[in-house]
Design an enzyme around this catalytic site. Structure first.
Site, mmCIF file in Angstrom:
data_model
loop_
_atom_site.group_PDB
_atom_site.id
_atom_site.type_symbol
_atom_site.label_atom_id
_atom_site.label_comp_id
_atom_site.label_asym_id
_atom_site.label_seq_id
_atom_site.Cartn_x
_atom_site.Cartn_y
_atom_site.Cartn_z
ATOM 1 N N SER A 35 -34.993 9.590 -57.638
ATOM 2 C CA SER A 35 -35.624 9.795 -56.338
ATOM 3 C C SER A 35 -37.150 9.875 -56.447
ATOM 4 O O SER A 35 -37.832 9.900 -55.424
ATOM 5 C CB SER A 35 -35.075 11.063 -55.683
ATOM 6 N N HIS A 36 -37.696 9.943 -57.651
ATOM 7 C CA HIS A 36 -39.153 10.020 -57.812
ATOM 8 C C HIS A 36 -39.737 8.917 -58.682
ATOM 9 O O HIS A 36 -40.893 8.970 -59.056
ATOM 10 C CB HIS A 36 -39.557 11.393 -58.354
ATOM 11 N N ARG A 89 -40.155 5.478 -54.992
ATOM 12 C CA ARG A 89 -41.215 6.080 -54.175
ATOM 13 C C ARG A 89 -42.326 5.103 -53.802
ATOM 14 O O ARG A 89 -43.176 5.432 -52.953
ATOM 15 C CB ARG A 89 -41.873 7.242 -54.943
ATOM 16 N N PHE A 136 -46.464 13.702 -53.646
ATOM 17 C CA PHE A 136 -45.345 12.840 -53.247
ATOM 18 C C PHE A 136 -44.447 12.563 -54.452
ATOM 19 O O PHE A 136 -43.623 11.657 -54.425
ATOM 20 C CB PHE A 136 -45.931 11.529 -52.684
ATOM 21 N N ASP A 159 -33.253 13.083 -52.284
ATOM 22 C CA ASP A 159 -31.815 12.894 -52.482
ATOM 23 C C ASP A 159 -31.097 12.648 -51.160
ATOM 24 O O ASP A 159 -30.071 11.975 -51.123
ATOM 25 C CB ASP A 159 -31.230 14.106 -53.217
#
Lengths: 341, 341
Positions: free
Chosen positions: B50-51, B55, B124, B191
């Site tokens: 998720s990162h 992103r 972020f 997520d």
């Protein structure tokens, strides 16, 4: 179980003095008695039932066992410009904090942040009294204390962590500080004791019995069972962090490190405590207490009507108005313990 | 949903360089691109789906919107012996941390503890990359970052807090550090996005829809709904603490403070970040990394086989061995974004 209880209302100073006499009579120094009595009376005043006079038998039992030194004189060490350490000398953590407070405050005001590492100490009280006074002085404080192996790490089967609370205090502009004190276990050990005493069952997910099986019976948890961390793996990770900060960093015992089997009646975990105190008047956050107030208003507006610490402050105000309520039977027992029966 | 995906394996340096070219082409300075690319490539390398490159579209969208300054030069302020502040200048938090790192480390080594207060910043990314390097240097680090109002405080009905992660890193003797990075929401926002994209439902208790009703549909959470804190009132209290530390203390925005409605495509929360770094070699805890190792062994013995950070280290080792896996379609898109399509 009692169905009707008679309460006696007493002023703070009277309970504090009574508790101090009890402590001295059971083996503490005057200095230690003064600190512990103020701490315990404050919990009683604020409605912290599990940390008020309910704790006195445990204190006396542990003193009688020779497990803790009620006359220990804490040794304060100035180890670095932002770092104070205290060897509590196998005494209680609260007198160690009091002994270090002036140096800690001096360092916080100068550096913007400072740390207090207490080791070789016993913490048998609530943790919020350790942080609230800093916030009353306009500072932000965090405290971590480990205890005794009674919490199973997430995914494990054997108790290892203590209930390992984290306490936090932050000043508000024109109001009492925001203060929380939360066990990283699903329930505090004192609350399990109270549930067992009162015959209540617990919600699911709070503990396991001596075989590692989930149970809602507080007595089964106390009888060789264990607690679970709150919030699954996240609470477990936070509990691990408390072990590292309160024990590994300070040089104190982990919650599983000590063996009190040679001291029947010992009740107090022999561990460590870490405090981190920050002066928000440094830097750009100089309007910290006003910002806190904005956050509180937003939380109220979002429907969170009760803020952390509110219940204690309300009970504190009520106690100031009418006196502190103590069960009359319990008060008689306390007077007997002070030799004034 | 795709049923067969082709993966391409690339060395770290190649992904890092590709991402840096993308950032520069979309409006960042070389310095900012370098920091963000290393950060994002590290997450991809470590399996933080998720990162990682997931992103990138969000980064580019927010840069295109004019909401964040991709060329901001952080201004480091030496405000007290233990206190560094950075005005990130409406840029990203990671370059601000890099700019302040030398002064922060100097203060930590001298004082035993120091604080870094980043404000006017956009975060972020994952939070663990902000703390892990300190533990690689033998230090203990805590980080707190607030984000955007998407979490309902316990007992409330309106989103107010961000997902507000807490990250912690501690050195181990002879092993990679213990590192955790946990959202104080029941689930990380990234997520939820992945679950929505993949059409999964979520467990109970993770979120509410736009009417404040509990839902297991990630799309309903993203479409005007909100997340819940983890662990009930305790997670909510910790989330509140993150707002106070990362925003009120630093002088950054609360998660509900900013209005990006005039910047369609803005994705990055404009808030603050706080780091607390401790040198355990001061005081009695000088054998900190050895004590950590003892705790890890006990956790393993208690049945907790996977320690915080372990999954990342395993994926990191695998990536070092065979390369970093990227979905081939995604890689083509990334090359197109770099103008190399």
């Amino acid at each position: 179980m009692s169905t009707s209880t008679s309460k006696t209302l007493l002023p703070f100073s009277e309970i504090e003095a009574l508790l101090a006499r009890i402590f001295v009579r059971h083996g503490t120094s005057d200095d230690v008695a003064k600190v512990l009595a103020a701490n315990c009376a404050s919990a009683q005043r604020d409605g912290s039932d599990s940390h008020g006079v309910f704790r006195i038998p445990g204190y006396l039992s542990t003193l009688a066992s020779g497990w803790v030194d009620g006359k220990a004189v804490p040794r304060v060490e100035d180890v670095a410009p932002g770092y104070v350490a205290v060897d509590a000398g196998n005494g209680f953590a609260q007198p160690a904090l009091e002994a270090a407070r002036p140096l800690l405050l001096e360092k916080v005001r100068h550096n913007g942040i400072a740390l207090l590492a207490i080791r070789n100490s016993h913490h048998f009280a609530a943790l919020w009294p350790d942080v609230e006074p800093f916030a009353q002085d306009g500072l932000v404080a965090l405290a971590f204390v480990n205890s005794m192996a009674c919490v199973v790490p997430h995914g494990g089967h054997k108790p290892l962590f203590g209930t390992n609370p984290i306490a936090f205090a932050a000043p508000r502009a024109g109001a009492d500080p925001l203060v929380f004190d939360l066990a990283t276990s699903a329930i505090a050990h004192g609350d399990v004791q109270i549930a067992a005493r009162e015959g209540h069952t617990l919600p699911e997910g709070y503990g396991v019995d001596r075989n590692g099986e989930p149970t809602r019976d507080p007595a089964a948890i106390l009888d060789g069972g264990a607690l679970l961390p709150f919030g699954g793996y996240k609470g477990s990770a936070l509990s691990m962090m408390v072990e590292l900060l309160a024990a590994a960093l300070t040089g104190g015992n982990f919650s599983f490190d000590f063996d009190w089997s040679q001291h029947p009646g010992a009740k107090t975990p022999w561990t460590g405590e870490l405090l981190i105190v920050i002066d928000p008047s440094k830097g750009a956050g100089s309007n910290f207490a006003q910002r806190t107030e904005i956050l509180v208003r937003e939380m109220q507006d979002a429907g969170q009507t009760r803020q952390p610490g509110d219940r204690r402050y309300r009970q504190r105000a009520e106690s100031a108005r009418v006196g502190i309520a103590i069960d009359t039977c319990e008060l008689e027992k306390l007077r007997a313990l002070a030799g004034e029966g």
